[in-house]
Scaffold this active site. Structure first.
Site, PDB file in Angstrom:
ATOM      1  N   LYS A   1       0.195   6.835  -2.054  1.00  0.00           N
ATOM      2  CA  LYS A   1      -0.408   6.198  -0.879  1.00  0.00           C
ATOM      3  C   LYS A   1      -1.027   7.221   0.074  1.00  0.00           C
ATOM      4  O   LYS A   1      -1.831   6.870   0.930  1.00  0.00           O
ATOM      5  CB  LYS A   1       0.620   5.337  -0.153  1.00  0.00           C
TER       6      LYS A   1
HETATM    7  C1  LIG Z   1       3.067   1.131  -3.274  1.00  0.00           C
HETATM    8  C2  LIG Z   1       3.702   1.656  -4.513  1.00  0.00           C
HETATM    9  C3  LIG Z   1       3.474   1.070  -5.800  1.00  0.00           C
HETATM   10  C4  LIG Z   1       2.648  -0.178  -5.980  1.00  0.00           C
HETATM   11  O1  LIG Z   1       1.283   0.068  -5.828  1.00  0.00           O
HETATM   12  P1  LIG Z   1       0.271  -1.165  -5.594  1.00  0.00           P
HETATM   13  O2  LIG Z   1      -1.041  -0.529  -5.329  1.00  0.00           O
HETATM   14  O3  LIG Z   1       0.810  -1.924  -4.431  1.00  0.00           O
HETATM   15  O4  LIG Z   1       0.275  -1.977  -6.849  1.00  0.00           O
HETATM   16  C5  LIG Z   1       4.052   1.676  -6.914  1.00  0.00           C
HETATM   17  N1  LIG Z   1       4.849   2.766  -6.789  1.00  0.00           N
HETATM   18  C6  LIG Z   1       5.100   3.348  -5.591  1.00  0.00           C
HETATM   19  C7  LIG Z   1       5.992   4.523  -5.539  1.00  0.00           C
HETATM   20  C8  LIG Z   1       4.534   2.824  -4.411  1.00  0.00           C
HETATM   21  O5  LIG Z   1       4.821   3.401  -3.219  1.00  0.00           O
END
Ligand SMILES: *Cc1c(COP(=O)(O)O)cnc(C)c1O
Length: 432
Positions: A107
């Site tokens: 993210k």
């Molecule tokens: C947010 C997140 C996901 C999911 O990703 P999306 O884009 O919401 O499908 C998977 N793994 C981790 C560690 C995350 O923080």
């Protein structure tokens, strides 16, 4: 470039408006009106380009007409001051490590990009902009760190007292500068309700400028296409069929991969790797989309019962179930299966997965064919989930990177709030 709403009931907007508004006025998600392909020459040269250079070429296809080229270059290069290495785990399966950013989760890419883009658009304004973000853990840290030190912006992270892990809490309560942590005596839903109440408060909005930084924002979503290209660039044998396995929750990550494919990236197939929250898995099987309340799992960032970005997938394929099934296959795993895979991979290869990456890896193990190369997205560093991972592989086997250790050493600073709006409102009212 214009941005339209997936609900098709509101006016198209500019990039600037899409980024500042977040969600369209008809509650739909913004989509770029076109997906511009990259030229053949780009794919011939990609193997010798850096992650930053690759991403700049991709970014120009989306944002090139709306942001001066040198500004866009600076935004991309500042955002990506870390790499996303491709690591061979076993046979034809590779890990795309997306955890080398400041908070050790993928993210970081979207949050850092959005912070810089927002700062660019708001640069003309004299007034301070306040970003409100409610978090259950990972989003708050990525957003707070992404906006850290960005001029003209203050971030207010609302989180539920006692309901986030220690490392997660440290990642947004120890930063200082333009980041304030608000510890709410309530649940995540209470935090979200407070943020929503502020956005509906017309009188408040006359006084201060507020915006949100949640994951449906196009400025957080589109940059996630960058690292799919970077994965391809690092593959030695580019002639084999490529399968991406994406541990999915809200489906922003996977949808960005679909955009990369539309831009010309030669992807044979995507795997939507789910934990027990398998709404999309069921959709792929039956053609019926049935959201359900989420259930808790050890891959908790994927505990989503109504993935918001699924609307973008439906829009991209004009609701054609058959066409979607050609590009995406689904899998779903229980906590037991996730643990089993995490342990087996550790024991046989020495590679330590996090619970989310383990879902992605297992899907490759089960579905990859002999003539395919599989890449799973390793979405977070295992040390972000130390307790869970140590329980599986044994105490002392989850080394914590220097970066995360530094957060742990910081001093927690937070303001205490009840879950009632009055107190939160008074706080916002006191801001400049
Ligand atoms: C947010 C997140 C996901 C999911 O990703 P999306 O884009 O919401 O499908 C998977 N793994 C981790 C560690 C995350 O923080």
């Amino acid at each position: 470039m214009k941005y339209y709403s997936t609900n098709h009931k509101s006016q198209d907007v500019t990039l600037e408006m899409a980024v500042i508004q977040g969600l369209a006025s008809d509650r739909g998600l913004f989509m770029p009106e076109r997906i511009n392909p990259l030229p053949e020459s780009f794919f011939q040269e990609i193997g010798s380009m850096s992650f930053q250079e690759i991403s700049f070429e991709v970014a120009k296809k989306f944002f090139g007409k709306d942001i001066p080229e040198d500004t866009l270059k600076k935004i991309v290069f500042d955002t990506l001051n870390f790499d996303t290495p491709l690591v061979n785990v076993k046979d034809n399966s590779y890990s795309l490590e997306l955890f080398h950013g400041p908070t050790s989760a993928f993210k970081d890419v979207g949050a850092r990009f959005m912070a810089r883009l927002l700062s660019h658009f708001l640069g003309k304004e004299k007034k301070m902009v306040h970003v409100l973000v409610a978090t259950s853990g990972d989003t708050g840290s990525a957003v707070a760190n992404g906006f850290l030190g960005v001029p003209g912006i203050k971030v207010h992270v609302l989180y539920p007292k006692g309901k986030v892990s220690e490392i997660q809490e440290k990642q947004f309560t120890t930063l200082g500068q333009n980041i304030t942590a608000l510890e709410i005596d309530g649940t995540f839903d209470d935090c979200q309700a407070l943020v929503k109440a502020a956005f509906m408060d017309v009188l408040l909005k006359e006084k201060i400028t507020i915006t949100s930084a949640n994951s449906i924002n196009v400025a957080r979503f589109l940059p996630q296409a960058f690292y799919y290209f970077n994965a391809y660039a690092q593959l030695k044998d580019k002639s084999r069929k490529i399968v991406f396995s994406v541990p999915s929750g809200n489906f922003g990550n996977l949808t960005a991969g679909l955009f990369a494919k539309r831009m010309g990236l030669p992807v044979h197939q995507f795997i939507a790797a789910n934990n027990r929250n398998n709404i999309v898995y069921n959709y792929l099987k039956t053609g019926v989309y049935e959201p359900r309340p989420s259930v808790s799992t050890i891959a908790n960032a994927m505990d989503v019962g109504d993935p918001s970005n699924f609307a973008r997938i439906l829009d991209l394929y004009h609701n054609n179930h058959g066409e979607i099934k050609k590009d995406i296959v689904g899998t779903t795993y229980s906590d037991e299966q996730i643990k089993e895979t995490l342990l087996a991979v550790y024991q046989t290869t020495g590679y330590l997965l996090d619970p989310h990456g383990a879902v992605g890896y297992r899907a490759l193990e089960e579905l990859l064919k002999d003539d395919e190369t599989g890449i799973f997205l390793e979405t977070a560093h295992p040390a972000k989930f130390t307790e869970t991972v140590e329980e599986i592989v044994g105490k002392g086997n989850v080394p914590m990177p220097e970066k995360l250790q530094r957060f742990m050493k910081g001093e927690k600073l937070s303001l205490q709030f009840s879950s009632k709006y009055e107190q939160f409102r008074a706080y916002l009212d006191g801001l400049e």
